[in-house]
Motif scaffolding. Structure first.
Motif, PDB file in Angstrom:
ATOM      1  N   TYR A 160      30.258  26.143  29.081  1.00  0.00           N
ATOM      2  CA  TYR A 160      29.197  25.802  28.122  1.00  0.00           C
ATOM      3  C   TYR A 160      28.556  24.452  28.434  1.00  0.00           C
ATOM      4  CZ  TYR A 160      29.679  29.817  25.074  1.00  0.00           C
ATOM      5  OH  TYR A 160      29.638  31.097  24.565  1.00  0.00           O
ATOM      6  N   LYS A 161      29.318  23.531  28.986  1.00  0.00           N
ATOM      7  CA  LYS A 161      28.717  22.249  29.376  1.00  0.00           C
ATOM      8  C   LYS A 161      27.755  22.443  30.550  1.00  0.00           C
ATOM      9  CE  LYS A 161      32.302  19.212  27.563  1.00  0.00           C
ATOM     10  NZ  LYS A 161      33.461  18.322  27.854  1.00  0.00           N
ATOM     11  N   ALA A 162      28.082  23.384  31.421  1.00  0.00           N
ATOM     12  CA  ALA A 162      27.172  23.698  32.525  1.00  0.00           C
ATOM     13  C   ALA A 162      25.859  24.266  31.994  1.00  0.00           C
ATOM     14  CB  ALA A 162      27.825  24.702  33.471  1.00  0.00           C
ATOM     15  N   LYS A 163      25.936  24.960  30.862  1.00  0.00           N
ATOM     16  CA  LYS A 163      24.734  25.513  30.226  1.00  0.00           C
ATOM     17  C   LYS A 163      24.025  24.482  29.355  1.00  0.00           C
ATOM     18  CE  LYS A 163      26.664  30.197  29.876  1.00  0.00           C
ATOM     19  NZ  LYS A 163      27.043  31.272  28.934  1.00  0.00           N
ATOM     20  N   GLN A 164      24.578  23.258  29.321  1.00  0.00           N
ATOM     21  CA  GLN A 164      24.036  22.164  28.499  1.00  0.00           C
ATOM     22  C   GLN A 164      24.043  22.532  27.014  1.00  0.00           C
ATOM     23  OE1 GLN A 164      20.208  21.279  30.287  1.00  0.00           O
ATOM     24  NE2 GLN A 164      21.162  20.154  31.963  1.00  0.00           N
ATOM     25  N   TYR A 165      25.079  23.248  26.615  1.00  0.00           N
ATOM     26  CA  TYR A 165      25.266  23.631  25.215  1.00  0.00           C
ATOM     27  C   TYR A 165      25.782  22.427  24.438  1.00  0.00           C
ATOM     28  CZ  TYR A 165      26.691  26.678  21.307  1.00  0.00           C
ATOM     29  OH  TYR A 165      26.832  27.277  20.084  1.00  0.00           O
ATOM     30  N   MET A 166      25.209  22.171  23.286  1.00  0.00           N
ATOM     31  CA  MET A 166      25.502  20.930  22.575  1.00  0.00           C
ATOM     32  C   MET A 166      26.284  21.116  21.272  1.00  0.00           C
ATOM     33  SD  MET A 166      24.181  18.826  24.671  1.00  0.00           S
ATOM     34  CE  MET A 166      24.291  17.293  23.736  1.00  0.00           C
ATOM     35  N   ALA A 167      26.309  22.321  20.693  1.00  0.00           N
ATOM     36  CA  ALA A 167      26.912  22.529  19.366  1.00  0.00           C
ATOM     37  C   ALA A 167      28.356  23.017  19.501  1.00  0.00           C
ATOM     38  CB  ALA A 167      26.083  23.537  18.571  1.00  0.00           C
TER      39      ALA A 167
ATOM     40  N   PRO B  36      32.884  26.117  21.520  1.00  0.00           N
ATOM     41  CA  PRO B  36      31.448  26.292  21.268  1.00  0.00           C
ATOM     42  C   PRO B  36      31.198  26.856  19.869  1.00  0.00           C
ATOM     43  CG  PRO B  36      32.009  27.080  23.445  1.00  0.00           C
ATOM     44  CD  PRO B  36      33.309  26.767  22.780  1.00  0.00           C
ATOM     45  N   GLY B  37      30.099  26.433  19.255  1.00  0.00           N
ATOM     46  CA  GLY B  37      29.810  26.816  17.878  1.00  0.00           C
ATOM     47  C   GLY B  37      29.710  28.306  17.657  1.00  0.00           C
ATOM     48  N   ASN B  38      29.289  29.067  18.672  1.00  0.00           N
ATOM     49  CA  ASN B  38      29.131  30.510  18.460  1.00  0.00           C
ATOM     50  C   ASN B  38      30.460  31.264  18.501  1.00  0.00           C
ATOM     51  OD1 ASN B  38      29.636  30.318  21.189  1.00  0.00           O
ATOM     52  ND2 ASN B  38      28.005  31.697  21.821  1.00  0.00           N
ATOM     53  N   PHE B  39      31.581  30.553  18.728  1.00  0.00           N
ATOM     54  CA  PHE B  39      32.892  31.192  18.648  1.00  0.00           C
ATOM     55  C   PHE B  39      33.325  31.388  17.196  1.00  0.00           C
ATOM     56  CE2 PHE B  39      33.147  30.955  23.050  1.00  0.00           C
ATOM     57  CZ  PHE B  39      34.360  31.402  23.530  1.00  0.00           C
TER      58      PHE B  39
ATOM     59  N   TRP C  30      34.140  30.443   7.196  1.00  0.00           N
ATOM     60  CA  TRP C  30      34.071  30.364   8.650  1.00  0.00           C
ATOM     61  C   TRP C  30      35.216  31.156   9.256  1.00  0.00           C
ATOM     62  CZ3 TRP C  30      30.106  28.690  11.435  1.00  0.00           C
ATOM     63  CH2 TRP C  30      29.160  27.864  10.801  1.00  0.00           C
ATOM     64  N   VAL C  31      34.893  32.083  10.174  1.00  0.00           N
ATOM     65  CA  VAL C  31      35.911  32.929  10.804  1.00  0.00           C
ATOM     66  C   VAL C  31      35.757  32.886  12.322  1.00  0.00           C
ATOM     67  CG1 VAL C  31      36.165  34.496   8.845  1.00  0.00           C
ATOM     68  CG2 VAL C  31      34.404  34.955  10.563  1.00  0.00           C
TER      69      VAL C  31
ATOM     70  N   TYR D   9      33.213  35.118  27.117  1.00  0.00           N
ATOM     71  CA  TYR D   9      33.150  33.772  26.541  1.00  0.00           C
ATOM     72  C   TYR D   9      31.957  33.648  25.607  1.00  0.00           C
ATOM     73  CZ  TYR D   9      36.575  32.140  30.052  1.00  0.00           C
ATOM     74  OH  TYR D   9      37.700  31.965  30.827  1.00  0.00           O
ATOM     75  N   ASP D  10      31.526  34.758  25.057  1.00  0.00           N
ATOM     76  CA  ASP D  10      30.354  34.776  24.181  1.00  0.00           C
ATOM     77  C   ASP D  10      30.458  36.000  23.273  1.00  0.00           C
ATOM     78  OD1 ASP D  10      27.818  35.181  23.020  1.00  0.00           O
ATOM     79  OD2 ASP D  10      26.787  34.249  24.696  1.00  0.00           O
ATOM     80  N   PRO D  11      30.807  35.806  21.992  1.00  0.00           N
ATOM     81  CA  PRO D  11      30.995  36.950  21.094  1.00  0.00           C
ATOM     82  C   PRO D  11      29.734  37.763  20.839  1.00  0.00           C
ATOM     83  CG  PRO D  11      31.071  34.872  19.881  1.00  0.00           C
ATOM     84  CD  PRO D  11      31.073  34.524  21.320  1.00  0.00           C
ATOM     85  N   VAL D  12      28.571  37.118  20.885  1.00  0.00           N
ATOM     86  CA  VAL D  12      27.314  37.843  20.647  1.00  0.00           C
ATOM     87  C   VAL D  12      27.070  38.846  21.764  1.00  0.00           C
ATOM     88  CG1 VAL D  12      24.823  37.645  20.363  1.00  0.00           C
ATOM     89  CG2 VAL D  12      26.322  35.918  19.350  1.00  0.00           C
ATOM     90  N   ASN D  13      27.120  38.385  23.011  1.00  0.00           N
ATOM     91  CA  ASN D  13      26.920  39.277  24.148  1.00  0.00           C
ATOM     92  C   ASN D  13      28.050  40.292  24.288  1.00  0.00           C
ATOM     93  OD1 ASN D  13      24.592  37.893  24.698  1.00  0.00           O
ATOM     94  ND2 ASN D  13      25.322  36.911  26.553  1.00  0.00           N
TER      95      ASN D  13
END
Length: 459
Positions: free
Chosen positions: A202-209, A215-218, A226-227, A235-239
């Protein structure tokens, strides 16, 4: 003989995963490893030995599933936090582009291929329009084109019932691996994912949250609580919700009831609204079609589509009116409304990279047109380009529907609806057109177009 082939394939898949990890280990190894991968990809795709093998779609799906895992492991244990790691995330795309190029050069071009090439040229023109940053332009060019390349790969290599069935079995095996990995991640939490290099990815993707060391989307908010979400190897629940939705559907049509239940539970735990919508809508379409199979197929098909669209509108209204904060859906609906207004003002398009989730800008009108794939596309390449896209996208279902009328097989029925369902869901979810989300579906839809055939490739 078959066991030897499986062993060779497994070794090849392991080699690609290891090479991506080596590329992520240190910048000095990155370009060397990537160059070597490209050479291997070209050799495999243009080698006549593999011209009738389903190893190509197998490699594509394996690279997509393990790309972030490979990057995370290599970067974490190599101490590499460089933004250049993002180049490795394009390895699956590079493979798909090379595979599609090989197909175009080695087979006759059909009418739909020509229409796609015209559409691709239009997208390329729009990549030079507007003031979007270069990364966003390239990313959206990839997202708007990758679907048809994957469909072509599926149609070219999965050219018989035997090959489609083998690909389905392989996909189920990968799904089981993904579920096991994700289950460990849910149980052990941030300790496990940090050891697997999720922060480096996520740091490589310049993700900030970030939230609680991940990562916030976890995590997501569900009825005010919050769950944790099921992210697994993506490494990405949405995808991953898209991958898991297809796993559920494939288990259902394969009559793997235990797997279907397990996969459905994992799908729910992703809290990925896009994937859950795909799963529910497709299941409703399949069950309804089979219940009314004695009636005219075309009429029932249209009735199902109309009811599905109406049902989505009602569901959207209920969620937006009463539960938008509980399900975290506000941004999606707000993006739709602002996007439609912006498209009305300029239906010709603003250029690639001028809207969407990738855009971080002070221009409110651009920043707010996010979370919606189809409307975001219309803003970027215009109404004409989007109409052409919709025609091509929906046309990919024709082959599967024809094979369903001949074979009455569930896989053909499922794939004949998937293109329509994916297009509908993309109005709500921008991630739909990213490689990790769309490619597994399009590979199978392409294969379903040949399901009743026992002919050689290209016929």
């Amino acid at each position: 003989m078959k066991i030897k082939i499986i062993k060779k394939e497994s070794l090849l898949f392991a080699l690609f995963i290891i090479m991506m990890s080596i590329a992520a280990f240190a910048n000095i190894l990155l370009y060397m490893s990537l160059s070597l991968l490209v050479v291997v990809f070209i050799y495999i795709n243009f080698n006549k030995v593999h011209s009738s093998s389903i190893i190509i779609p197998k490699i594509a799906i394996t690279l997509l599933l393990f790309q972030n895992f490979s990057i995370g492991i290599g970067a974490h244990y190599g101490g590499n936090f460089s933004s250049s790691l993002s180049f490795i995330t394009q390895v699956p795309t590079i493979f798909i582009v090379i595979s599609y190029t090989a197909i175009i050069l080695n087979s006759s071009i059909k009418k739909l291929d020509i229409i796609f090439l015209i559409y691709a040229g239009l997208c390329l023109v729009f990549s030079f329009v507007g003031n979007g940053n270069i990364t966003a332009r390239i990313t959206y060019l990839r997202n708007f084109l990758i679907f048809y390349m994957a469909f072509s790969i599926g149609k070219y290599y999965l050219n018989s019932k035997t090959k489609v069935d083998e690909f389905i079995r392989f996909f189920l095996q990968l799904s089981i691996i993904a579920v096991l990995f994700g289950t460990i991640g849910i149980i052990l939490g941030k300790t496990f994912y940090q050891a697997m290099g999720v922060l480096e990815v996520y740091k490589a993707k310049q993700y900030m949250a970030y939230r609680d060391g991940l990562p916030g989307n976890f995590m997501t908010i569900f009825f005010g609580i919050w769950v944790n979400r099921f992210a697994s190897l993506y490494y990405d629940p949405v995808n991953f919700s898209y991958f898991m939705a297809l796993s559920c559907l494939v288990a259902y049509i394969s009559k793997k009831n235990a797997l279907f239940i397990i996969f459905c539970l994992c799908e729910i735990l992703t809290f990925g609204k896009g994937g859950i919508l795909i799963l529910c809508l497709t299941l409703v379409c399949i069950i309804t079609q089979r219940l009314f199979s004695k009636y005219n197929a075309k009429i029932i098909r249209m009735l199902i589509i109309v009811c599905a669209i109406f049902g989505i509108i009602v569901l959207v209204y209920i969620i937006q009116t009463h539960f938008s904060d509980d399900f975290g859906t506000y941004n999606h609906f707000y993006g739709m409304m602002t996007g439609l207004d912006a498209v009305k003002k300029n239906p010709l398009g603003h250029g690639l990279g001028t809207a969407g989730n990738l855009i971080k800008t002070a221009e409110t009108s651009r920043q707010e047109i996010s979370e919606t794939g189809l409307i975001n596309m219309a803003y970027q390449i215009g109404v004409m380009g989007t109409t052409l896209f919709c025609y091509i996208f929906l046309s990919t279902a024709k082959g599967a529907f024809k094979q369903f009328k001949i074979t009455k097989e569930k896989v053909c029925l499922m794939c004949s609806f998937l293109s329509i369902v994916l297009l509908i869901v993309s109005i709500y979810q921008e991630n739909t057109y990213t490689p990790q989300c769309i490619v597994p579906y399009m590979l199978l839809i392409g294969g379903a177009a040949n399901y009743g055939l026992q002919t050689v490739r290209g016929q």
